[in-house]
Design an enzyme around this catalytic site. Structure first.
Site, PDB file in Angstrom:
ATOM      1  N   GLU A 113       0.525  -1.188  -0.057  1.00  0.00           N
ATOM      2  CA  GLU A 113      -0.144   0.248  -0.013  1.00  0.00           C
ATOM      3  C   GLU A 113       0.688   1.446  -0.047  1.00  0.00           C
ATOM      4  OE1 GLU A 113      -2.347  -0.789   3.767  1.00  0.00           O
ATOM      5  OE2 GLU A 113      -3.285  -2.532   2.873  1.00  0.00           O
ATOM      6  N   PRO A 114       1.712   1.721  -0.730  1.00  0.00           N
ATOM      7  CA  PRO A 114       2.075   2.767  -1.137  1.00  0.00           C
ATOM      8  C   PRO A 114       1.690   4.389  -0.953  1.00  0.00           C
ATOM      9  CG  PRO A 114       3.159   1.392  -2.915  1.00  0.00           C
ATOM     10  CD  PRO A 114       2.037   0.710  -2.382  1.00  0.00           C
ATOM     11  N   GLY A 115       2.023   5.128  -0.539  1.00  0.00           N
ATOM     12  CA  GLY A 115       1.582   6.412  -0.151  1.00  0.00           C
ATOM     13  C   GLY A 115       1.851   7.370  -1.572  1.00  0.00           C
ATOM     14  N   ARG A 116       3.279   7.452  -0.375  1.00  0.00           N
ATOM     15  CA  ARG A 116       4.401   8.788  -0.771  1.00  0.00           C
ATOM     16  C   ARG A 116       4.845   8.765  -1.376  1.00  0.00           C
ATOM     17  NH1 ARG A 116       5.759  12.206   4.073  1.00  0.00           N
ATOM     18  NH2 ARG A 116       4.988  10.021   5.045  1.00  0.00           N
ATOM     19  N   ARG A 169       3.062  20.112   6.046  1.00  0.00           N
ATOM     20  CA  ARG A 169       4.502  19.283   6.385  1.00  0.00           C
ATOM     21  C   ARG A 169       4.850  19.872   7.629  1.00  0.00           C
ATOM     22  NH1 ARG A 169       7.038  16.316   3.928  1.00  0.00           N
ATOM     23  NH2 ARG A 169       7.323  14.998   5.965  1.00  0.00           N
ATOM     24  N   TYR A 181       5.583  18.855  11.139  1.00  0.00           N
ATOM     25  CA  TYR A 181       6.783  17.478  10.968  1.00  0.00           C
ATOM     26  C   TYR A 181       7.990  18.046  11.436  1.00  0.00           C
ATOM     27  CZ  TYR A 181       2.667  14.096   9.203  1.00  0.00           C
ATOM     28  OH  TYR A 181       1.742  13.547   8.868  1.00  0.00           O
ATOM     29  N   CYS A 213      -1.179  34.221  10.385  1.00  0.00           N
ATOM     30  CA  CYS A 213      -0.793  34.970  11.097  1.00  0.00           C
ATOM     31  C   CYS A 213      -0.296  33.951  12.046  1.00  0.00           C
ATOM     32  CB  CYS A 213      -2.047  35.386  11.827  1.00  0.00           C
ATOM     33  SG  CYS A 213      -2.315  36.224  10.956  1.00  0.00           S
ATOM     34  N   GLU A 214       0.038  33.121  12.565  1.00  0.00           N
ATOM     35  CA  GLU A 214       1.100  31.786  13.099  1.00  0.00           C
ATOM     36  C   GLU A 214       3.051  31.605  13.368  1.00  0.00           C
ATOM     37  OE1 GLU A 214      -0.901  28.582  14.870  1.00  0.00           O
ATOM     38  OE2 GLU A 214      -2.376  28.804  13.925  1.00  0.00           O
ATOM     39  N   TYR A 247       0.724  13.732   1.199  1.00  0.00           N
ATOM     40  CA  TYR A 247       0.515  14.616   2.306  1.00  0.00           C
ATOM     41  C   TYR A 247       0.421  15.984   1.912  1.00  0.00           C
ATOM     42  CZ  TYR A 247       0.345   9.477   3.528  1.00  0.00           C
ATOM     43  OH  TYR A 247       0.621   8.281   3.138  1.00  0.00           O
TER      44      TYR A 247
HETATM   45  C1  LIG Z   1      -0.744   6.112   5.444  1.00  0.00           C
HETATM   46  C2  LIG Z   1      -0.991   4.283   4.795  1.00  0.00           C
HETATM   47  C3  LIG Z   1      -0.320   3.974   4.398  1.00  0.00           C
HETATM   48  C4  LIG Z   1       0.681   4.963   2.528  1.00  0.00           C
HETATM   49  O1  LIG Z   1       1.744   4.661   3.552  1.00  0.00           O
HETATM   50  P1  LIG Z   1       3.001   5.811   2.671  1.00  0.00           P
HETATM   51  O2  LIG Z   1       4.177   5.888   4.057  1.00  0.00           O
HETATM   52  O3  LIG Z   1       2.246   7.123   2.597  1.00  0.00           O
HETATM   53  O4  LIG Z   1       3.278   4.730   1.751  1.00  0.00           O
HETATM   54  C5  LIG Z   1      -0.090   2.710   3.783  1.00  0.00           C
HETATM   55  N1  LIG Z   1      -1.419   1.721   4.692  1.00  0.00           N
HETATM   56  C6  LIG Z   1      -1.791   2.424   5.353  1.00  0.00           C
HETATM   57  C7  LIG Z   1      -2.373   1.551   6.381  1.00  0.00           C
HETATM   58  C8  LIG Z   1      -1.874   3.638   6.169  1.00  0.00           C
HETATM   59  O5  LIG Z   1      -2.500   4.059   6.704  1.00  0.00           O
END
Ligand SMILES: *Cc1c(COP(=O)(O)O)cnc(C)c1O
Length: 422
Positions: free
Chosen positions: A275-278, A314, A318, A346-347, A375
């Site tokens: 499940e890659p996102g980033r 971000r 973070y 304004c922060e 993100y």
């Molecule tokens: C956020 C998340 C991801 C994706 O994470 P990345 O760091 O963006 O790859 C995959 N699975 C689950 C369950 C998540 O909460």
């Protein structure tokens, strides 16, 4: 690698000069590259080649319909964490049997909707959720395909706010008690156990924590099979990090990550989901902003931009680093000076970078925040009544606005006056 490069002294997104888009839509805006998105998705496909696998894009990282359609057309599945994201995945044309539903707080309404329209599996995060899901599915005359998300108690050695696989984190069930919970799952009428799930955090720059967690999942798979469960799928989550600076970070490549997965799961006869996102979206997007003022302060200069923390949170949330580069390429050898790069909100937290070495910039000049695809837009808000900024998608020499900038009336007219104030 990405497709935002200088050509003839001007930063381009693929074959489109960013100055042209800026003239057309105004700043600030997000801009994404189809070629980079595609390239990153295919890297994962190749890394898992030979294994029965599905790459599910974690759509919480970037969820615009045009992005999701691009990836769905390439064969991507989708990892969703809310009913809203589930609807986004469906609306973008992702087949339901490629949608996995994660998240610690699924409601009955969300379960019901996903069961009605179909999905690949729920990644269940607690025994309490398991019981509710069984009841919801049974009442609908259905059985819900599930994995249990196990918490392997490994430290992903990433930022505190995005580590999810330690025992003090809210996610998953303790792996030591997994066999007991799987036994309960198997006894529930509305539940069909299909696999095991894990996700230990985000922006991991080292393979070792993944390997430790995956080894535990492989061992658990064998144990669960010995207990009589038909474990046919493992979901290994996302979390592979990207380089945010061009110099010192070298996170593992998808190919190395895939080779490690192949080594651990190659002979287990399981379907592997990731499940890659980033890693798919991060370097496929930039944030374009204009300089409003170069303000000379006491002993330090401030570059005040028209983008702010509400557009890209971000750095404030973070302490994240984004490379910020001018859209007009600086002359070779030009002298750089330290500036604080800030937004108009304004922060004091509305600071993108402190004492960053930058070439000379003046009001009206454009800058690009690199690695802002993941993100970024999804975490934006209208704080300070700043309209959500447009998103633009580039493909070769074409570009399109994939989310327009709302006008102020649209924003203000969402509010309602109660009868006693009319
Ligand atoms: C956020 C998340 C991801 C994706 O994470 P990345 O760091 O963006 O790859 C995959 N699975 C689950 C369950 C998540 O909460």
């Amino acid at each position: 690698m990405d497709h935002f490069i200088y050509k003839d002294g001007i930063l381009h997104a693929e074959d489109v000069p960013l100055l042209r888009i800026a003239e057309d839509v105004g700043t600030p805006f997000y801009c994404y590259s189809t070629a980079t998105l595609t390239r990153h998705f295919k890297l994962f496909q190749e890394a898992l080649d030979g294994l029965d696998h599905l790459v599910c894009f974690a759509i919480k990282s970037l969820s615009n319909q045009a992005i999701l359609r691009t990836l769905a057309d390439l064969g991507a599945g989708m990892d969703v964490v809310s009913g809203g994201e589930y609807r986004r995945a469906l609306a973008a044309g992702c087949p339901p049997d490629r949608i996995v539903f994660s998240g610690v707080g699924k409601t009955r309404a969300e379960m019901c909707f996903a069961l009605e329209h179909g999905l690949r599996q729920f990644n269940v995060e607690s025994v309490e959720e398991l019981r509710v899901l069984s009841a919801v599915a049974s009442a609908m005359g259905k059985t819900a395909p599930i994995t249990l998300r196990v918490n392997p108690d490994v430290d992903a050695r990433t930022h505190e706010k995005i580590a999810t696989g330690r025992k003090e984190d809210k996610f998953g069930v303790p792996i030591a008690r997994a066999r007991e919970f799987y036994a309960e799952a198997a006894s529930l009428p509305g539940i069909d156990v299909v696999g095991v799930d894990v996700h230990i955090g985000s922006q991991l720059t080292d393979l070792a924590p993944f390997e430790a967690a995956f080894q535990k999942v492989a061992d658990l798979t064998r144990d669960l099979r010995a207990d009589g469960h038909a474990i046919r799928r493992v979901d290994l989550g996302g979390g592979l990090g990207i380089p945010y600076t061009r110099s010192n970070e070298t996170p593992p490549l998808p190919l190395e990550y895939g080779a490690m997965i192949q080594r651990i799961f190659g002979d287990l006869e399981v379907e592997v989901e990731i499940e890659p996102g980033r890693l798919i979206a991060g370097n496929a997007g930039i944030l374009l902003a204009s300089v409003i003022y170069l303000k000379q302060g006491e002993g330090r200069d401030f570059l005040i931009l028209d983008a702010a923390m509400n557009d890209l949170i971000r750095p404030a949330m973070y302490g994240a680093h984004h490379d910020i580069i001018p859209v007009i390429e600086p002359q070779a050898g030009v002298e750089q000076h330290p500036v604080d790069i800030v937004g108009p909100v304004c922060e004091s937290g509305d600071t993108f970078a402190k004492q960053r070495q930058m070439p000379p910039l003046a009001a009206g000049d454009l800058v690009a925040f690199r690695s802002a695809g993941a993100y970024g837009a999804v975490m934006s808000s209208e704080y300070n009544t700043r309209p959500m900024i447009p998103e633009v998608l580039v493909k070769g020499d074409q570009y399109a606005v994939i989310r327009p900038r709302p006008d102020f009336d649209e924003i203000i007219n969402r509010d309602r006056l109660p009868i006693w104030l009319e």
